[in-house]
Design a protein around this motif. Structure first.
Motif, PDB file in Angstrom:
ATOM      1  N   TYR A  20      47.238  44.204  35.487  1.00 46.43           N
ATOM      2  CA  TYR A  20      46.259  45.273  35.663  1.00 46.43           C
ATOM      3  C   TYR A  20      46.325  46.148  34.420  1.00 46.43           C
ATOM      4  O   TYR A  20      47.331  46.814  34.160  1.00 46.43           O
ATOM      5  CB  TYR A  20      46.586  46.088  36.914  1.00 46.43           C
ATOM      6  N   CYS A  22      43.589  48.253  33.222  1.00 45.97           N
ATOM      7  CA  CYS A  22      42.527  49.263  33.119  1.00 45.97           C
ATOM      8  C   CYS A  22      43.107  50.625  32.714  1.00 45.97           C
ATOM      9  O   CYS A  22      44.091  51.095  33.306  1.00 45.97           O
ATOM     10  CB  CYS A  22      41.792  49.399  34.453  1.00 45.97           C
ATOM     11  N   GLN A  75      38.061  44.361  31.982  1.00 45.68           N
ATOM     12  CA  GLN A  75      38.566  44.292  33.348  1.00 45.68           C
ATOM     13  C   GLN A  75      37.935  45.377  34.215  1.00 45.68           C
ATOM     14  O   GLN A  75      37.558  45.131  35.371  1.00 45.68           O
ATOM     15  CB  GLN A  75      40.094  44.427  33.358  1.00 45.68           C
ATOM     16  N   ILE A  97      44.569  45.519  43.813  1.00 47.62           N
ATOM     17  CA  ILE A  97      45.702  45.926  42.974  1.00 47.62           C
ATOM     18  C   ILE A  97      46.951  45.939  43.838  1.00 47.62           C
ATOM     19  O   ILE A  97      46.935  46.418  44.970  1.00 47.62           O
ATOM     20  CB  ILE A  97      45.483  47.330  42.368  1.00 47.62           C
ATOM     21  N   ILE A 108      46.718  42.261  39.341  1.00 45.27           N
ATOM     22  CA  ILE A 108      45.504  42.036  40.120  1.00 45.27           C
ATOM     23  C   ILE A 108      45.826  41.116  41.294  1.00 45.27           C
ATOM     24  O   ILE A 108      46.516  40.103  41.138  1.00 45.27           O
ATOM     25  CB  ILE A 108      44.406  41.401  39.247  1.00 45.27           C
TER      26      ILE A 108
END
Length: 843
Positions: A20, A22, A75, A97, A108
Motif C-alpha cells: 500500500y 498511497c 494506486q 487495506i 492491499i
C-alpha cells in the motif's frame, strides 16, 4: 491478490503481497478528471489530442515522474479511484487495506472484492443504480491505457493488482448490463493480461514443469490474468526433464522411436510374460467388416490369464481405450501386452461397468485396444483396421482415456477446474491420434478420463465449467480459458457440422502443437475427421497420402477454404500442390487462425493439376523505370530489405512487409528466401492477392493492415491468372500525414526527373557514367542540389499537407531522402483493384 483463483495445493504458497503506497486518499470525485485535479492531466490518454500535450509515454521519457510518486498516484487513482467510481457506496478504501504480517507496512487486500462485486452486479441488474454502461466502459479504457503506458520500472505487483482488478470489473460490468455477445457488443478492454510482463507467467510455469509449447499457447492466446495466474500455481506431475527437448512450436516429449520402443510392465521389477493375440482370428474378423473385441479371462494365477476374441455384433457394449504410447501400453513389434497390464485393464473395466450411463449395466463390457486389435503386419487386414478406426471409436459404449499423469491424482479430490486443466495439459492432448479418439467419444458424451480413484465423464465437467463462466465472476476468466482448451476435442465434430464431419479450420486449430511418431499418419486422421474416403487415401504410397487428401477434400465439401493460400508454414513441393500445407501440425500463426477468417460466402477453392482455383480480389503491380544515367546506388540510399512502399492510382501510399511468424527464422514462410526489395529489379511480373476485400474506414488512428500474398504471373488467360506463390506479405495503408508526405515526395521526384541535370544524364553513354569523372561528378552534384532545392520549396509551399512534417532540419533531410528513393524507382505502382470475382489459379 486474494481475488485471483488458485488450485488446491497451489504453488502460490504465499499470495503476492501488494504494498500500500498511497500518499493520500482518493478524493471521492469524478474518476475521469482526477488527474486534472491533481495537476497530472498528461496521464490521461486523450490529453495529447485535446490539449496538444505529449502522449503520457513520451512525457515520461522526457520528463520522468519519480517511480515512487507515480506508483502512489496510480494506486490512488486506478485502484481506489476505479473501485469508488464503479462500486460507489458498496465499498470503502478500508475494505482493501490490511496490516502486513511480515512488516509494519500495510498491504492491499482483495479478499472482500468478489463478494462486493457480486452484490453490486445484482443491484445493477435490478436497476438499483444510476450508472451507465458507456461511462463504466470509458473508465476501464482509461485505466487500461494509462497502465499500458508505464515503463518496466513500475512495481509489477502494483501493476498486476490494478490490471487483475480491472479485468474482474470488466467481467462484472458486462454481466450487469447483459452483454452476452462479447465479440459484437463488448465496449470494455478485454486483454488485461497484455499489461503484465509475460515473464510473470512463463518463468513460474517453466519451474512447475510445463512444456514450452503449452506455455507458448497459453501466453500467446486470448487467456486472462485469472487463468494464467491459476496455471502458474499448478505443478505438472511429470519429471521436469521430460520437456527439456521441446520447443515453442512442438512438444516432442511423447514422441516414440519405434525401433527402440519398450512396452512397460505395471511395476518396474515385474518380469511377467507377454500375452499375444490370435492374429488369424483378428484378421478374419476384420476382413468380414467387424470389430475384434476382447474379453480378459483371469485364472488362478497371472500365468493362467487369457484373452478371448469376440467379433462385434449389433448392440455390442465395449470400451475403446485411448492412450499415449509413450506411457508404455503400445507394442510396435507384436499384438501383445504384458499379463500384468491386462490384469490392470480388467480391474479398470470392472469399475467402468458401474456408471449407469455407460449402457446396459447388466451386459458385460468388452474392450478394444489398438495394441492388440490392430495388426502390426502390413496387409489387407491392417488396412481394414485403419479404415474402420473411426467406426471403432464412434460406436464404443465408452472411450476411456488412460494417461499416466492423470492417474497420479484422485479425481474426487480435485475441483472441476483442476481436473479439466490437468486433462488439457496432459500428454494425451499432445498426440495426433488422440484428437480423433477424444472427438468421436465426446460427440456422443461417452468420453471418460481415468484418474487414480475412478473414471470421470468429460461432459458433466464441461457443463460445470460453462456454469462457472456464467455465474462466478471471480472465476469467469479461468472458466473461459479452460473451456477454450478443452473444446478442441470435446466439441470438434458437433461444432464443425451437423453431418458428423469436422471442419478444416477447426481441425487445424485443434491440431496445434500435437505431434505424431509416423508423419504419414496425419492425412489418415484428418481424412477421418473430415469424412473423406480413407481407402482411397491409403491406396498408394505413404509419401503421397497428403496429396490424395487435398485432392479428395472437395468430395465432401464444396471445396477447400481459399484462405489456405495465405497460411504460413511448410508446403508441398509437387507441381500444382505448392499452395497446400504439407502438415497442419505445426502452427506458424502467432495470433490469427487464417482458416477461420473467411467462413461465409464464396470461401471455397478447387484443386486442379495446375494449382488451387480461387476467386479473390488483387492488384497488378508495375515498377517505375529507373532514370537513365544514375550510378548503382545514388546518394547511398538505405533500403529496408523486408519492406516496400507502394502508390495506388489515387495517390495513396502503402507499406508492404514480409509476413513472418515470430517463432520462425528468416525465410520461414517456406516460399522464398529472397528479400522483398529485390522484386523491383526482377524481370518477373508480380501480382498481389488479398485475403480481405477492402480497407475499412478507421477513425482511431490505428494503421490498417491486410493479409496478402505476393505472386509471380505464369500465364494470363481471359478469365484466370495462373500464378506461383512468392511471398506472404502484410499490406498497410499509411496514415494520412505519412501518406501525404510520400505523395509530396513523389511529386517532387517527378519534378526532379524534369530538371536540366536529370535530362542531361539521359544523354550520357554508359562509359560516361562514372563518379570518378569530374564532368559526371559535377552533373551528379548538380542533381543533388536540385533535389535539395525542390525539397525545400515543397516544405515551404503554403497549404502543402506534408509541410508540417518536414519543417525541421531532421525532417527535411528525411523528406529529401524519400524524394531520392522515389526518384531512383525504389517503389511499386499498384494498378486498379480487381473485383472479388477475379479468378486465380495459385500454385
Amino acid at each position: 491478490m486474494e481475488h485471483l483463483p488458485s488450485p488446491l495445493h497451489s504453488l502460490h504458497a504465499d499470495q503476492i503481497k501488494v504494498p500500500y503506497v498511497c500518499n493520500k486518499s482518493y478524493d471521492g470525485g469524478s474518476f475521469l478528471t482526477y488527474p486534472v485535479r491533481e495537476g497530472k492531466e498528461y496521464v490521461l490518454p486523450a490529453a495529447s489530442t485535446s490539449s496538444g500535450q505529449l502522449p503520457f509515454w513520451q512525457h515520461e521519457k522526457l520528463y520522468p515522474t519519480p517511480k515512487e510518486e507515480l506508483e502512489s498516484f496510480f494506486q490512488t487513482w486506478l485502484f481506489f479511484g476505479l473501485l469508488h467510481e464503479i462500486l460507489g457506496d458498496f465499498c470503502s478504501p478500508q475494505d482493501f487495506i490490511r496490516a502486513s504480517q511480515e512488516a509494519p507496512d500495510e498491504v492491499i487486500s482483495t479478499s472482500k472484492l468478489i463478494s462486493i462485486i457480486e452484490t453490486w452486479v445484482s443491484r445493477v441488474i435490478n436497476d438499483e443504480t444510476a450508472t451507465t454502461y458507456e461511462h463504466l466502459a470509458e473508465c476501464l479504457w482509461v485505466t487500461y491505457a494509462a497502465l499500458r503506458a508505464v515503463n518496466s520500472a513500475f512495481d509489477q505487483r502494483i501493476k498486476l493488482s490494478i490490471a487483475s482488478t480491472g479485468e474482474m470489473l470488466e467481467y462484472a460490468v458486462n454481466k450487469a448490463f447483459h452483454i452476452d455477445n462479447m465479440a459484437r457488443d463488448n465496449e470494455c478492454p478485454a486483454s488485461w493480461r497484455q499489461l503484465v510482463d509475460e515473464a510473470s507467467w512463463t518463468e513460474p510455469m517453466r519451474a512447475a514443469g510445463w512444456c514450452p509449447s503449452q506455455i507458448f499457447i497459453l501466453c500467446q492466446g486470448a487467456f486472462s490474468i485469472q487463468s494464467l495466474y491459476y496455471f502458474t500455481g499448478l505443478r505438472q506431475p511429470e519429471s521436469p526433464s521430460r520437456h527439456q527437448s521441446c520447443s515453442k512450436q512442438k512438444c516432442v516429449a511423447y514422441q516414440n522411436n519405434l525401433e527402440k520402443y519398450t512396452t512397460q510392465h505395471c511395476m518396474g521389477d515385474c518380469k511377467c510374460e507377454e500375452l499375444s493375440i490370435d492374429n488369424g482370428a483378428v484378421e478374419d474378423i476384420l476382413l468380414k467388416g467387424q470389430i475384434p473385441l476382447l474379453r480378459i479371462i483371469p485364472g488362478q494365477s497371472l500365468a493362467d490369464l487369457s484373452l478371448e476374441i469376440i467379433p462385434s455384433q449389433t448392440g455390442s457394449q465395449y470400451v475403446a481405450l485411448s492412450h499415449v504410447w509413450a506411457d508404455g501400453l503400445g507394442n510396435p513389434y507384436a499384438n501383445a501386452l504384458p499379463r500384468c497390464q491386462l490384469l490392470r485393464l480388467q480391474g479398470l473395466l470392472q469399475r467402468s461397468n458401474m456408471p449407469s450411463d455407460s449402457g446396459d449395466s447388466g451386459q458385460e463390457l468388452l474392450f478394444w485396444c489398438d495394441t492388440l486389435c490392430c495388426p502390426v503386419k502390413p496387409g489387407e487386414a491392417k488396412t481394414r483396421a485403419l479404415v474402420q478406426m473411426k467406426r471403432t471409436y464412434q460406436d464404443a459404449t465408452m472411450v476411456l482415456v488412460l494417461d499416466a499423469s492423470l492417474q497420479l491424482f484422485d479425481g474426487g479430490l480435485l475441483t472441476p477446474e483442476e481436473m479439466c486443466t490437468r486433462i488439457s495439459s496432459s500428454g494425451w492432448t499432445r498426440r495426433l491420434w488422440t484428437l480423433q479418439e477424444g472427438a468421436l467419444g465426446a460427440d456422443k458424451e461417452r468420453l471418460w478420463f481415468q484418474f487414480r480413484d475412478r473414471a470421470f465423464n468429460i461432459h458433466p465437467l464441461w457443463l460445470r465449467i460453462l456454469e462457472i463462466f456464467d455465474k462466478e465472476i471471480g472465476r469467469r476468466g479461468l472458466a473461459s480459458a479452460i473451456s477454450l482448451e478443452t473444446k478442441t476435442f470435446t466439441t470438434l465434430i458437433s461444432r464443425g457440422s451437423n453431418d458428423g464431419k469436422g471442419d478444416l479450420a477447426m481441425i487445424e486449430a485443434a491440431l496445434r502443437h500435437r505431434s505424431v511418431s509416423v508423419g504419414t499418419d496425419e492425412p489418415h486422421l484428418i481424412a477421418n475427421l473430415l469424412g473423406l474416403d480413407l481407402e482411397e487415401i491409403l491406396n498408394g504410397s505413404d509419401e503421397t497420402r497428403v496429396y490424395r487428401m487435398w485432392s479428395l477434400m472437395p468430395s465432401i465439401r464444396q471445396g477447400i477454404p481459399k484462405s489456405i493460400i495465405f497460411r504460413l508454414g511448410p508446403r508441398l513441393s509437387g507441381e500444382g500442390f505448392r499452395w497446400a500445407p504439407s502438415t497442419l501440425l505445426d502452427r506458424y500463426e502467432d495470433v490469427n487462425d487464417i482458416l477461420l477468417t473467411m467462413r461465409d460466402g464464396n470461401t471455397e477453392g478447387i484443386p486442379s493439376p495446375r494449382g488451387l482455383h480461387v476467386s479473390l480480389s488483387g492488384y497488378n503491380l508495375s515498377f517505375p523505370s529507373r532514370p537513365k544515367g544514375l550510378p548503382p546506388n545514388p546518394w547511398n540510399i538505405m533500403r529496408e530489405k523486408k519492406l516496400l512502399y507502394m502508390r495506388d492510382e489515387y495517390g495513396a501510399w502503402y507499406l508492404v512487409r514480409r509476413r513472418e511468424s515470430k517463432t520462425l527464422s528468416a525465410g520461414g514462410d517456406f516460399l522464398t528466401n529472397e528479400e522483398l526489395c529485390t522484386i523491383t529489379h526482377s524481370n518477373d511480373i508480380f501480382r498481389i492477392i488479398d485475403l480481405e476485400t477492402e480497407f475499412q474506414a478507421r477513425t482511431d488512428g490505428v494503421q490498417q493492415t491486410r493479409t496478402s500474398l505476393l505472386v509471380k504471373l505464369v500465364q494470363e488467360e481471359e478469365d484466370t491468372n495462373y500464378v506461383q506463390s512468392f511471398m506472404h506479405i502484410n499490406v498497410a495503408i499509411l496514415q494520412r500525414a505519412n501518406s501525404d508526405m510520400f505523395e509530396a515526395a513523389y511529386q517532387c521526384a517527378q519534378q526532379l526527373k524534369e530538371s536540366s541535370s536529370a535530362r542531361q544524364m539521359t544523354t550520357l553513354q554508359d562509359h560516361e557514367i562514372d563518379l570518378d569523372l569530374s564532368n559526371y561528378r559535377t552533373l551528379f552534384d548538380s542533381l543533388g542540389n536540385e533535389n535539395r532545392r525542390i525539397a525545400m520549396m515543397a516544405a515551404n509551399e503554403a497549404g502543402l499537407a506534408a509541410s508540417k512534417r518536414i519543417s525541421g532540419r531532421a525532417d527535411s533531410a528525411l523528406f529529401e531522402a524519400i524524394i531520392s528513393l522515389l526518384f531512383a524507382g525504389h517503389f511499386v505502382l499498384m494498378g486498379r483493384r480487381t473485383e472479388a470475382t477475379q479468378r486465380w489459379c495459385v500454385d
